[in-house]
Scaffold this active site. Structure first.
Site, PDB file in Angstrom:
ATOM      1  N   GLU A 345      10.585  15.228  12.184  1.00 56.61           N
ATOM      2  CA  GLU A 345       9.421  14.344  12.218  1.00 56.61           C
ATOM      3  C   GLU A 345       8.212  14.999  12.872  1.00 56.61           C
ATOM      4  OE1 GLU A 345      12.350  13.531  13.433  1.00 56.61           O
ATOM      5  OE2 GLU A 345      12.930  11.476  12.961  1.00 56.61           O
ATOM      6  N   CYS A 422      -6.336   6.445  10.015  1.00 52.09           N
ATOM      7  CA  CYS A 422      -7.737   6.720  10.298  1.00 52.09           C
ATOM      8  C   CYS A 422      -7.834   7.654  11.498  1.00 52.09           C
ATOM      9  CB  CYS A 422      -8.465   5.407  10.576  1.00 52.09           C
ATOM     10  SG  CYS A 422     -10.137   5.663  11.167  1.00 52.09           S
ATOM     11  N   CYS A 425     -10.174   5.581  14.394  1.00 47.43           N
ATOM     12  CA  CYS A 425      -9.688   4.449  15.183  1.00 47.43           C
ATOM     13  C   CYS A 425      -8.170   4.390  15.250  1.00 47.43           C
ATOM     14  CB  CYS A 425     -10.266   3.124  14.659  1.00 47.43           C
ATOM     15  SG  CYS A 425      -9.537   2.588  13.100  1.00 47.43           S
ATOM     16  N   CYS A 436     -11.752   3.462   5.962  1.00 52.62           N
ATOM     17  CA  CYS A 436     -10.840   2.738   6.847  1.00 52.62           C
ATOM     18  C   CYS A 436     -11.167   1.246   6.821  1.00 52.62           C
ATOM     19  CB  CYS A 436     -10.970   3.275   8.264  1.00 52.62           C
ATOM     20  SG  CYS A 436     -10.151   2.264   9.505  1.00 52.62           S
ATOM     21  N   CYS A 439     -12.506   0.262  10.633  1.00 58.32           N
ATOM     22  CA  CYS A 439     -13.756   0.740  11.233  1.00 58.32           C
ATOM     23  C   CYS A 439     -14.723   1.354  10.203  1.00 58.32           C
ATOM     24  CB  CYS A 439     -13.469   1.751  12.349  1.00 58.32           C
ATOM     25  SG  CYS A 439     -13.010   3.387  11.759  1.00 58.32           S
ATOM     26  N   ASP A 469      15.497  12.078  13.301  1.00 63.78           N
ATOM     27  CA  ASP A 469      16.181  11.486  14.461  1.00 63.78           C
ATOM     28  C   ASP A 469      17.445  10.698  14.067  1.00 63.78           C
ATOM     29  OD1 ASP A 469      14.344  12.572  16.127  1.00 63.78           O
ATOM     30  OD2 ASP A 469      13.260  10.718  16.560  1.00 63.78           O
ATOM     31  N   TYR A 663      19.138  11.990  22.938  1.00 62.06           N
ATOM     32  CA  TYR A 663      18.302  11.003  22.254  1.00 62.06           C
ATOM     33  C   TYR A 663      18.126   9.753  23.118  1.00 62.06           C
ATOM     34  CZ  TYR A 663      16.131   8.672  18.318  1.00 62.06           C
ATOM     35  OH  TYR A 663      15.226   8.039  17.502  1.00 62.06           O
TER      36      TYR A 663
HETATM   37 ZN   LIG Z   1     -10.704   3.464  11.374  1.00 56.95          ZN
END
Ligand SMILES: [Zn+2]
Length: 944
Positions: A345, A422, A425, A436, A439, A469, A663
């Site tokens: 990941e 985004c 934001c 977005c 925003c 994971d 983990y």
């Molecule tokens: Zn945004």
């Protein structure tokens, strides 16, 4: 194509036109060839004190050609001296100061080339002669050398030095401690700026300027201490460098393992599909430098097992060296070289895995850096690319069906699409838009780009390993990776490991499995549930409250109810609390609703000591607590470190990805045999062998407790990359690791025997009974995880104690909940899971329903939070109930166990949505004075 990777690697070893081939490799595959190839080693490594060896005698005993590397600080003059000496003893040796001598070696006009060991030297990098070069000899450990002052004007270097001098008798004052704290809280960027200031490159202002001045006051003190130490002891030795006096100047010497790896690699090359056997001999002048060198080298070359030259059977080694160059072994005992893509990941996890197998090569893709390394597993050598997904790749769409669930011939199908984030934001969404939705920014990252990069990589390799994971969420990401890469590769294997360590990783690689569909289904059902409940509830709450940011969720909403109820109880039970601080951090408290009584107790104690009268004593065996699980780690992280639940989880995630703890999302307290060994190793090392008391803490399952992966108590002692001298941990990483470490080690130690007294404490008008531990009879685990005692009380029937402080505060008989209490409650009521504990609390805060008090982190509901809780309780009592939430978790368990199909689970979830919609109608009809129409339910069902 897949085959070409192996073919190119083999072709590059023929010794002709290799420059072009390497260029081709780099251009076509983005491979940094040199860096990866260095770890394919087949070398016998020997060491000896330099003074015990005559170089000419040694070289005469060796087979084939030899490269001699002179340590840099000895210089080119030493290389010349050695060459002349070898010539005088009849050996054909030459200084490698140009490319000409390399040709002499090739043509047999020279048998030995001598040079200085530098990373970019001709001898180190420019020669590939598998049939001529048999040996490398190092005259002195390869090392860097620089002024001590430049080490100390690096804030991390100073921090490390302070730590080292304090071990040798330097008293750390308040100022030093202040600086250590300040450094550990600065971001890596700010540390660089401060360093620039200390070296006079940049002008600093404000806080950093102040820090610079305070640092400058300390540096000379440390310099002086080290200078005196070197004068008395000859050198100043730390675990990563040594300081010596070089002609009146203090210099730090650091072993240069990368140059060693490069240079020694000259004697073991790929020849006709296997590695020739090389012999590498390090002749050292300083045992301390050798020790540091060997420890660092082990981080890169895990197979490094050096032997002493005097004990080695050189004839046997030479026989094997000849055989490996004869070409006869081909086809029999040859390692198979395969290419692999390993998908994880996060970039941190990718880097941690790559580094376990030596310093990784880097591959620059449009979205990020992937790492290249070589992993040997039995007879197979994987040339592996390790790439992150950067989190989830796919999420439920909002455009199709009901919140992403569509109905077709096969039944209900959740529809997934790529995730957009985004940059400005941080908002995450799935709609296909250019801007977005929150925003309006057009700086958006689409997981589509990551998918494209992964597809490019998948196309080039023999096998894809899904190394996400080890829980439902990780399984779902693995499944998504499989879905998007399936057209580009045909071999997928899921590998699951609970610690990002070499051992854990190789074990997983040895035992790959298929993707677990049931776990994937459980995660899909959880996500659909989140989405359905969240959206439906938000819609209704918005209509009711006329506000647009309100939302709710499955576990989040009952948690909000608890916090609101607790707050109301708190208000009902308000009164006064007398806090009596006794010496030794011990506190007595007395609560009363009667203000007059409280003031009288306060007055009494400000004039009189507390009288404690012993009622009875008891000797108790106290067992250590089990090691941490997610909920207990969260509780302590919040309570003791004053961190938010989200912060605790993020820190734990990083510690996991850095390979330092197992983990962190786990329900199990079980300790594996590996874990028990780590505790034993640590306790032996600190001389507490007698306190070892191994405990498994429950049956072995798929998961394990949260514990350290190394017997290292302090993160400052963790070796990082080897390239950097200092690690990057913040104060919070260190504190959280410390909690995990102590709790775990204590869990593997003997119980403590403690004498406790039951006392009557006379507070004037009133008396209270208190239990106080007064004596530790057998310390056991409390040596690692201490408990508070009041030893002054031991052996006394009656004692007067002068409080350090007495104060009266407004309080309540009922304490407000902290996030720690709420998480404990979630665990107790079985409505949360390791993956949801923190989120349930944080989401309530994010929505503005709950705030946390600054100092004690008590959770206080806002007006909006109370409105939402009341609305939900009034109209959707079932949704907010613990029962419904627990039923949801049971449903997921059934899916995970394969007892319930994903489809049936989804149908059941949709019926919940109908109930919410139906509930809304019911409410409207009630308000409008209508009767209930039976069709309403049917209609809602069709809509769904
Ligand atoms: Zn945004």
């Amino acid at each position: 194509g897949l085959e070409s990777v192996g073919q190119l690697l083999i072709a590059s070893a023929t010794g002709r036109a290799k420059g072009t081939r390497i260029k081709v490799l780099r251009e076509l595959l983005g491979f940094e060839v040199g860096s990866i190839m260095d770890y394919l080693r087949n070398i016998v490594e020997l060491v000896s004190p330099a003074e015990e060896v005559d170089l000419a005698d040694l070289i005469k005993r060796l087979e084939g050609g030899t490269l001699v590397f002179v340590s840099k600080e000895l210089g080119i003059s030493e290389a010349k001296r050695i060459t002349e000496y070898l010539n005088s003893r009849g050996i054909k040796a030459a200084i490698a100061n140009s490319r000409k001598p390399l040709e002499w070696l090739r043509e047999g006009k020279a048998d030995v080339l001598v040079g200085v060991s530098t990373y970019y030297g001709i001898l180190t990098r420019g020669i590939d002669e598998p049939l001529r070069i048999y040996n490398t000899v190092f005259w002195g450990v390869p090392k860097f050398e620089f002024n001590l002052e430049s080490l100390l004007t690096n804030p991390r270097g100073l921090a490390k030095a302070l730590y080292e001098v304090s071990k040798k008798g330097y008293e750390l004052g308040e100022e030093e401690k202040y600086l250590l704290r300040a450094f550990s809280r600065l971001s890596p960027g700010k540390l660089k700026v401060l360093q620039g200031g200390l070296r006079g490159y940049v002008e600093l202002e404000g806080y950093l300027k102040e820090l610079k001045e305070r640092t400058e006051a300390i540096i000379p003190k440390v310099m002086n201490f080290i200078s005196r130490y070197v004068a008395e002891n000859g050198k100043f030795v730390t675990d990563s460098y040594i300081v010596v006096d070089k002609g009146g100047r203090l210099v730090a010497r650091i072993p240069d393992v990368m140059t060693y790896i490069q240079a020694s690699g000259r004697c073991s090359r790929l020849y006709k599909g296997s590695m020739t056997l090389g012999l590498s001999i390090v002749l050292y002048h300083d045992k301390d430098i050798l020790r540091i060198f060997q420890r660092k080298l082990k981080n890169y070359v895990s197979a490094y097992e050096p032997k002493e030259l005097s004990k080695a059977d050189l004839e046997k080694i030479e026989e094997q060296q000849r055989a490996s160059r004869s070409g006869k072994e081909i086809g029999r005992d040859v390692n198979r070289i395969k290419s692999a893509l390993i998908v994880v990941e996060s970039p941190t996890k990718a880097r941690t895995i790559a580094k376990m197998f030596g310093y990784p090569g880097k591959r620059y893709l449009t979205e990020y850096i992937a790492y290249e390394t070589v992993i040997s597993l039995g007879k197979t050598v994987y040339v592996a690319t390790i790439a992150p997904t950067l989190g989830h790749l796919l999420d439920l769409t909002v455009n199709e069906g009901l919140h992403g669930i569509t109905k077709n011939m096969r039944g209900l199908t959740p529809m997934y699409t790529t995730i957009k984030r985004c940059y400005d934001c941080g908002y995450q969404f799935t709609e296909d838009v250019d801007k977005c939705p929150r925003c309006g920014s057009s700086r958006i990252r689409n997981s589509k780009r990551v998918i494209e990069a992964l597809r490019k990589l998948a196309q080039e390799v023999d096998e894809v390993f899904l190394a996400t994971d080890p829980d439902d969420e990780g399984e779902k990401i693995a499944y998504d990776v499989y879905l998007v890469l399936r057209p580009y590769n045909s071999s997928f294997k899921r590998i699951e490991f609970h610690e990002v360590t070499r051992k854990g990783f190789l074990k997983a690689l040895k035992h790959p499995r298929a993707i677990n569909d049931r776990r994937v289904s459980a995660q899909i059902v959880r996500r659909v549930d989140d989405r359905l409940i969240g959206f439906e509830l938000s819609t209704v709450l918005k209509e009711r409250l006329g506000k647009y940011w309100v939302g709710g969720g499955r576990v989040q909403t009952p948690v909000l109810r608890w916090i609101v109820d607790r707050y109301q109880e708190y208000l009902r039970s308000r009164g006064f609390l007398v806090v009596i601080k006794l010496p030794g951090r011990y506190r007595l408290t007395y609560f009363t609703k009667d203000k007059e009584e409280a003031e009288e107790v306060l007055k009494h104690l400000s004039e009189n000591p507390v009288k404690l009268t012993l009622l009875k004593t008891e000797v108790r065996d106290i067992n250590p607590k089990p090691p941490y699980t997610t909920d207990t780690l969260l509780s302590d992280g919040i309570r003791r470190l004053k961190l938010s639940p989200g912060k605790v989880m993020r820190l734990a995630q990083e510690l996991f990805e850095l390979g330092l703890i197992t983990y962190h999302r786990t329900d199990s307290t079980h300790v594996s045999s590996t874990g028990i060994e780590i505790a034993k190793e640590y306790l032996k090392a600190v001389g507490k062998e007698a306190e070892i008391h191994p405990r498994g803490w429950g049956a072995e399952g798929t998961h394990e407790c949260i514990r350290p992966t190394k017997p290292v108590s302090n993160l400052d002692d963790v070796e990082d990359s080897g390239f950097t001298l200092f690690n990057n941990f913040t104060w919070y990483h260190k504190r959280l690791y410390d909690l995990i470490f102590r709790r775990f080690i204590a869990s593997q130690m003997r119980p403590a025997k403690v004498e406790e007294g039951l006392y009557l404490a006379d507070l004037g008008r009133v008396s209270i009974e208190v239990k106080i531990p007064v004596r530790i009879i057998e310390a056991g685990f409390t040596q690692i995880d201490p408990i508070l005692t009041l030893p002054n009380l031991y052996g006394k029937e009656e004692i007067l104690i002068q409080p350090e402080e007495v104060k009266l505060i407004k309080a309540s008989e009922v304490r407000l909940f902290t996030a720690s209490d709420v998480i404990r409650l979630m665990k107790e009521k079985e409505i949360g899971r390791p993956s949801t504990y923190a989120k349930a609390v944080e989401n309530n805060m994010r929505h503005g329903y709950v705030i946390a008090s600054k100092r004690l982190l008590y959770l206080i509901p806002t007006k909006l939070g109370m409105e939402v809780a009341d609305l939900v309780s009034k109209y959707y009592p079932e949704l907010a109930s613990i029962k419904a939430t627990r039923e949801m978790e049971d449903l997921l368990d059934l899916v995970r166990e394969g007892k319930l199909s994903r489809h049936t689970a989804l149908v059941l979830l949709l019926s919940d949505v109908i109930r919410i919609r139906y509930g809304e109608r019911l409410m409207k009809m009630h308000e409008e004075g209508e009767g209930i129409k039976v069709e309403a339910a049917g209609e809602a069902a069709t809509e769904a």
